[in-house]
Design an enzyme around this catalytic site. Structure first.
Site, PDB file in Angstrom:
ATOM      1  NE  ARG A  58      -2.495   1.325   3.606  1.00 30.48           N
ATOM      2  CZ  ARG A  58      -3.242   1.119   4.649  1.00 30.48           C
ATOM      3  NH1 ARG A  58      -4.660   1.026   4.602  1.00 30.48           N
ATOM      4  NH2 ARG A  58      -2.592   1.315   5.883  1.00 30.48           N
ATOM      5  NE  ARG A 111       9.613  20.720 -12.524  1.00 28.37           N
ATOM      6  CZ  ARG A 111       9.419  21.509 -13.333  1.00 28.37           C
ATOM      7  NH1 ARG A 111       9.647  21.173 -14.613  1.00 28.37           N
ATOM      8  NH2 ARG A 111       8.978  22.735 -13.053  1.00 28.37           N
ATOM      9  CE  LYS A 158      -1.735   4.808   6.900  1.00 28.73           C
ATOM     10  NZ  LYS A 158      -3.014   5.191   7.869  1.00 28.73           N
TER      11      LYS A 158
END
Length: 300
Positions: A58, A111, A158
């Site tokens: 996950r 970035r 999450k």
């Protein structure tokens, strides 16, 4: 014998272990500045890291969604979590595994963050809502804070940004409740601030589907499997507030929370106001499966 709660905690940060008081990240880390990162909470039961592979899977899915390139492979991450548990030596503990975007500048552009950071914390922690709530049942409220809609931000990420849940938890605190149950923008039950919601009606176990803006919890999924193994009908269905109030039983599941009966919501007694038989049976059987080696990765 040394008390586990008094033992020194060592935190893993990018390849090295540091005593808890010396564990630090940069104030320019985008995880700190913007909540730009992902995490997993994982339990250790008697030296077994429960459902570790599922948690790692996950974590990498969350990272992929936000285009965060975790710098090590899944198996290596598993090894590092095991190493952290061994280093700390706690047989029963809670693990917080965090991957941040890393150090950048004060702008939003990811970035500018060339290297993600990996942090692993292992320390003892009791049930999230407290042992008394787990044994006697929790009191909950329906929060006025709605779960962020899936078309705005997927709950299946999450992420390190939990402000939506924290605002609901503040409401629970101010109401003297153990937990807040959040609704989606349509008014259907979504989840708690850090746990999934289940109801029991006529011996049938029901939990909201992912269309209600929920995180598909590791404990949630295992409890659904367990319910079926025990012979109950288990389904994912939309749940209304009326369904909550009139359920025979309500309970919450989560890695940190484990399984918690809910005996009161918004001042309304659930069932007879005590933990129900289905919930208690699930709690008893869940304790057993947390000791089985096939349910996780053995560290100690």
């Amino acid at each position: 014998m040394e008390n586990e709660s008094e033992r020194e905690v060592y935190v893993y940060i990018d390849g090295s272990f540091y005593p808890k008081d010396e564990a630090k990240i940069s104030v320019f880390d985008h995880g700190f500045l913007y909540g730009d990162g992902v995490f997993e909470g994982i339990r250790v039961y008697n030296g077994l890291i429960f459902k570790l592979r599922e948690h790692i899977e996950r974590l990498y899915k969350s990272a992929k969604h936000i285009k965060l390139e975790i710098p090590i492979e899944k198996e290596e991450m598993i090894n590092r979590v095991v190493e952290a548990v061994k280093k700390n030596g706690f047989k029963d503990a809670y693990i917080r595994l965090i991957v941040t975007r890393g150090i950048g500048d004060l702008g939003l552009d990811p970035r500018k963050c060339p290297k993600p950071s990996i942090v692993i914390i292992v320390q003892p922690m009791g049930p999230l809502l407290g042992k008394e709530a787990q044994e006697k049942g929790a009191k909950a409220i329906i929060s006025s804070i709605r779960r962020i809609p899936t078309d705005c931000l997927s709950a299946e990420i999450k992420s390190l940004n939990y402000l939506n849940s924290i605002l609901a938890r503040i409401e629970a605190n101010e109401a003297g409740a153990h937990e807040a149950i959040m609704l989606d923008k349509r008014g259907f039950v979504s989840e708690g601030t850090g746990d999934n919601v289940f109801i029991v009606k006529d011996n049938k176990i029901i939990t909201p589907p992912n269309t209600a803006g929920i995180l598909e919890g590791i404990t949630r999924n295992r409890v659904m499997e367990l319910g079926r193994e025990l012979g109950y009908e288990v389904s994912e269905e939309e749940i209304t507030v009326h369904d909550l109030y009139t359920a025979d039983e309500v309970f919450l599941t989560g890695t940190a929370a484990e399984i918690v009966p809910v005996v009161e919501i918004n001042g309304r007694k659930i069932g007879n106001g005590r933990p129900g038989p289905v919930t208690k049976r699930l709690m008893e059987e869940f304790k057993k499966i947390t000791q089985r080696d096939e349910e996780g990765v053995r560290a100690l």
